[in-house]
Scaffold this motif. Structure first.
Motif, PDB file in Angstrom:
ATOM      1  N   VAL A 115       2.218   1.991 -28.091  1.00 25.76           N
ATOM      2  CA  VAL A 115       1.812   3.090 -28.975  1.00 25.76           C
ATOM      3  C   VAL A 115       1.602   2.576 -30.396  1.00 25.76           C
ATOM      4  O   VAL A 115       0.623   2.940 -31.062  1.00 25.76           O
ATOM      5  CB  VAL A 115       2.853   4.233 -28.942  1.00 25.76           C
ATOM      6  CG1 VAL A 115       2.639   5.204 -30.071  1.00 25.76           C
ATOM      7  CG2 VAL A 115       2.786   4.952 -27.616  1.00 25.76           C
ATOM      8  N   VAL A 116       2.490   1.715 -30.873  1.00 22.87           N
ATOM      9  CA  VAL A 116       2.329   1.140 -32.213  1.00 22.87           C
ATOM     10  C   VAL A 116       1.043   0.316 -32.281  1.00 22.87           C
ATOM     11  O   VAL A 116       0.286   0.392 -33.255  1.00 22.87           O
ATOM     12  CB  VAL A 116       3.560   0.296 -32.590  1.00 22.87           C
ATOM     13  CG1 VAL A 116       3.313  -0.523 -33.842  1.00 22.87           C
ATOM     14  CG2 VAL A 116       4.768   1.186 -32.776  1.00 22.87           C
ATOM     15  N   THR A 117       0.772  -0.449 -31.238  1.00 19.52           N
ATOM     16  CA  THR A 117      -0.469  -1.234 -31.186  1.00 19.52           C
ATOM     17  C   THR A 117      -1.689  -0.318 -31.207  1.00 19.52           C
ATOM     18  O   THR A 117      -2.665  -0.598 -31.898  1.00 19.52           O
ATOM     19  CB  THR A 117      -0.482  -2.118 -29.929  1.00 19.52           C
ATOM     20  OG1 THR A 117       0.671  -2.956 -29.938  1.00 19.52           O
ATOM     21  CG2 THR A 117      -1.728  -2.984 -29.879  1.00 19.52           C
ATOM     22  N   CYS A 118      -1.639   0.783 -30.453  1.00 19.42           N
ATOM     23  CA  CYS A 118      -2.752   1.732 -30.448  1.00 19.42           C
ATOM     24  C   CYS A 118      -2.966   2.345 -31.833  1.00 19.42           C
ATOM     25  O   CYS A 118      -4.109   2.500 -32.274  1.00 19.42           O
ATOM     26  CB  CYS A 118      -2.507   2.842 -29.423  1.00 19.42           C
ATOM     27  SG  CYS A 118      -2.778   2.347 -27.722  1.00 19.42           S
ATOM     28  N   LEU A 119      -1.886   2.682 -32.517  1.00 19.55           N
ATOM     29  CA  LEU A 119      -2.024   3.262 -33.856  1.00 19.55           C
ATOM     30  C   LEU A 119      -2.628   2.269 -34.845  1.00 19.55           C
ATOM     31  O   LEU A 119      -3.490   2.638 -35.653  1.00 19.55           O
ATOM     32  CB  LEU A 119      -0.660   3.751 -34.356  1.00 19.55           C
ATOM     33  CG  LEU A 119      -0.099   4.976 -33.657  1.00 19.55           C
ATOM     34  CD1 LEU A 119       1.308   5.262 -34.151  1.00 19.55           C
ATOM     35  CD2 LEU A 119      -0.996   6.168 -33.856  1.00 19.55           C
ATOM     36  N   VAL A 120      -2.212   1.021 -34.777  1.00 17.24           N
ATOM     37  CA  VAL A 120      -2.775   0.000 -35.664  1.00 17.24           C
ATOM     38  C   VAL A 120      -4.256  -0.215 -35.348  1.00 17.24           C
ATOM     39  O   VAL A 120      -5.090  -0.324 -36.262  1.00 17.24           O
ATOM     40  CB  VAL A 120      -1.973  -1.313 -35.544  1.00 17.24           C
ATOM     41  CG1 VAL A 120      -2.689  -2.466 -36.227  1.00 17.24           C
ATOM     42  CG2 VAL A 120      -0.584  -1.141 -36.116  1.00 17.24           C
ATOM     43  N   LEU A 121      -4.595  -0.265 -34.076  1.00 13.96           N
ATOM     44  CA  LEU A 121      -5.993  -0.456 -33.702  1.00 13.96           C
ATOM     45  C   LEU A 121      -6.845   0.752 -34.063  1.00 13.96           C
ATOM     46  O   LEU A 121      -8.017   0.599 -34.431  1.00 13.96           O
ATOM     47  CB  LEU A 121      -6.098  -0.776 -32.210  1.00 13.96           C
ATOM     48  CG  LEU A 121      -5.619  -2.170 -31.820  1.00 13.96           C
ATOM     49  CD1 LEU A 121      -5.538  -2.311 -30.313  1.00 13.96           C
ATOM     50  CD2 LEU A 121      -6.523  -3.234 -32.410  1.00 13.96           C
ATOM     51  N   LEU A 122      -6.292   1.950 -33.968  1.00 11.55           N
ATOM     52  CA  LEU A 122      -7.039   3.134 -34.391  1.00 11.55           C
ATOM     53  C   LEU A 122      -7.290   3.119 -35.897  1.00 11.55           C
ATOM     54  O   LEU A 122      -8.380   3.485 -36.360  1.00 11.55           O
ATOM     55  CB  LEU A 122      -6.303   4.407 -33.990  1.00 11.55           C
ATOM     56  CG  LEU A 122      -6.400   4.788 -32.523  1.00 11.55           C
ATOM     57  CD1 LEU A 122      -5.461   5.940 -32.207  1.00 11.55           C
ATOM     58  CD2 LEU A 122      -7.820   5.144 -32.157  1.00 11.55           C
ATOM     59  N   ALA A 123      -6.299   2.680 -36.671  1.00 12.20           N
ATOM     60  CA  ALA A 123      -6.501   2.556 -38.109  1.00 12.20           C
ATOM     61  C   ALA A 123      -7.565   1.510 -38.418  1.00 12.20           C
ATOM     62  O   ALA A 123      -8.407   1.699 -39.299  1.00 12.20           O
ATOM     63  CB  ALA A 123      -5.188   2.196 -38.793  1.00 12.20           C
ATOM     64  N   HIS A 124      -7.553   0.422 -37.677  1.00  4.50           N
ATOM     65  CA  HIS A 124      -8.574  -0.607 -37.868  1.00  4.50           C
ATOM     66  C   HIS A 124      -9.950  -0.078 -37.466  1.00  4.50           C
ATOM     67  O   HIS A 124     -10.963  -0.403 -38.113  1.00  4.50           O
ATOM     68  CB  HIS A 124      -8.220  -1.849 -37.053  1.00  4.50           C
ATOM     69  CG  HIS A 124      -9.183  -2.971 -37.207  1.00  4.50           C
ATOM     70  ND1 HIS A 124      -9.393  -3.599 -38.409  1.00  4.50           N
ATOM     71  CD2 HIS A 124     -10.012  -3.565 -36.329  1.00  4.50           C
ATOM     72  CE1 HIS A 124     -10.296  -4.552 -38.252  1.00  4.50           C
ATOM     73  NE2 HIS A 124     -10.699  -4.534 -37.000  1.00  4.50           N
ATOM     74  N   LEU A 125      -9.991   0.734 -36.423  1.00  7.80           N
ATOM     75  CA  LEU A 125     -11.251   1.320 -35.982  1.00  7.80           C
ATOM     76  C   LEU A 125     -11.834   2.245 -37.052  1.00  7.80           C
ATOM     77  O   LEU A 125     -13.047   2.254 -37.280  1.00  7.80           O
ATOM     78  CB  LEU A 125     -11.024   2.081 -34.673  1.00  7.80           C
ATOM     79  CG  LEU A 125     -12.236   2.548 -33.899  1.00  7.80           C
ATOM     80  CD1 LEU A 125     -13.076   1.356 -33.478  1.00  7.80           C
ATOM     81  CD2 LEU A 125     -11.794   3.315 -32.673  1.00  7.80           C
ATOM     82  N   VAL A 126     -10.970   2.989 -37.729  1.00  7.35           N
ATOM     83  CA  VAL A 126     -11.435   3.854 -38.811  1.00  7.35           C
ATOM     84  C   VAL A 126     -12.044   3.021 -39.937  1.00  7.35           C
ATOM     85  O   VAL A 126     -13.085   3.382 -40.499  1.00  7.35           O
ATOM     86  CB  VAL A 126     -10.275   4.730 -39.341  1.00  7.35           C
ATOM     87  CG1 VAL A 126     -10.632   5.403 -40.640  1.00  7.35           C
ATOM     88  CG2 VAL A 126      -9.898   5.759 -38.298  1.00  7.35           C
ATOM     89  N   THR A 127     -11.428   1.890 -40.263  1.00  6.68           N
ATOM     90  CA  THR A 127     -11.985   1.045 -41.320  1.00  6.68           C
ATOM     91  C   THR A 127     -13.309   0.424 -40.888  1.00  6.68           C
ATOM     92  O   THR A 127     -14.198   0.237 -41.717  1.00  6.68           O
ATOM     93  CB  THR A 127     -11.006  -0.073 -41.734  1.00  6.68           C
ATOM     94  OG1 THR A 127     -10.749  -0.910 -40.616  1.00  6.68           O
ATOM     95  CG2 THR A 127      -9.726   0.497 -42.267  1.00  6.68           C
ATOM     96  N   LEU A 128     -13.439   0.113 -39.599  1.00  5.18           N
ATOM     97  CA  LEU A 128     -14.709  -0.442 -39.129  1.00  5.18           C
ATOM     98  C   LEU A 128     -15.823   0.600 -39.176  1.00  5.18           C
ATOM     99  O   LEU A 128     -16.961   0.295 -39.539  1.00  5.18           O
ATOM    100  CB  LEU A 128     -14.561  -0.979 -37.709  1.00  5.18           C
ATOM    101  CG  LEU A 128     -13.783  -2.271 -37.544  1.00  5.18           C
ATOM    102  CD1 LEU A 128     -13.641  -2.613 -36.073  1.00  5.18           C
ATOM    103  CD2 LEU A 128     -14.468  -3.405 -38.282  1.00  5.18           C
ATOM    104  N   ILE A 129     -15.508   1.828 -38.793  1.00  4.38           N
ATOM    105  CA  ILE A 129     -16.529   2.872 -38.756  1.00  4.38           C
ATOM    106  C   ILE A 129     -16.901   3.329 -40.165  1.00  4.38           C
ATOM    107  O   ILE A 129     -18.077   3.528 -40.475  1.00  4.38           O
ATOM    108  CB  ILE A 129     -16.044   4.060 -37.891  1.00  4.38           C
ATOM    109  CG1 ILE A 129     -15.966   3.618 -36.434  1.00  4.38           C
ATOM    110  CG2 ILE A 129     -16.957   5.256 -38.035  1.00  4.38           C
ATOM    111  CD1 ILE A 129     -15.325   4.627 -35.517  1.00  4.38           C
ATOM    112  N   SER A 130     -15.894   3.476 -41.030  1.00  6.77           N
ATOM    113  CA  SER A 130     -16.181   3.967 -42.385  1.00  6.77           C
ATOM    114  C   SER A 130     -16.785   2.891 -43.280  1.00  6.77           C
ATOM    115  O   SER A 130     -17.493   3.206 -44.235  1.00  6.77           O
ATOM    116  CB  SER A 130     -14.906   4.523 -43.027  1.00  6.77           C
ATOM    117  OG  SER A 130     -14.004   3.475 -43.312  1.00  6.77           O
ATOM    118  N   GLY A 131     -16.476   1.644 -43.019  1.00  8.44           N
ATOM    119  CA  GLY A 131     -17.016   0.559 -43.826  1.00  8.44           C
ATOM    120  C   GLY A 131     -16.189   0.236 -45.053  1.00  8.44           C
ATOM    121  O   GLY A 131     -16.497  -0.690 -45.792  1.00  8.44           O
TER     122      GLY A 131
END
Length: 73
Positions: free
Chosen positions: A48-64
């Motif tokens: 779950v912690v890994t998923c949360l970190v990856l979701l935060a990284h995904l937001v930075t990738l999408i938002s730029g």
């Protein structure tokens, strides 16, 4: 070393599958007196912690824009 969008999605999927497998193993019925030697609850927490970190990284990738946190550092 930076992760692109495709790699992040794959890692997110793997972490979700690890969580699902650990959840399935944790809820499985066992015979009385039989103890599981693998701590599936801890594996679920790490997934779950890994998923949360990856979701935060995904937001930075999408938002730029990189995530700077509350203090803007």
């Amino acid at each position: 070393m930076f992760m692109d969008l495709f790699t992040t999605l794959i890692a997110l999927g793997v972490a979700a599958l690890v969580f699902a497998y650990a959840y399935w193993q944790d809820k499985r019925e066992r015979e009385p007196g039989q103890v599981s030697l693998i701590p599936y609850t801890m594996i679920q927490i790490l997934a779950v912690v890994t998923c949360l970190v990856l979701l935060a990284h995904l937001v930075t990738l999408i938002s730029g824009a990189p995530f700077r946190g509350r203090l803007g550092g």
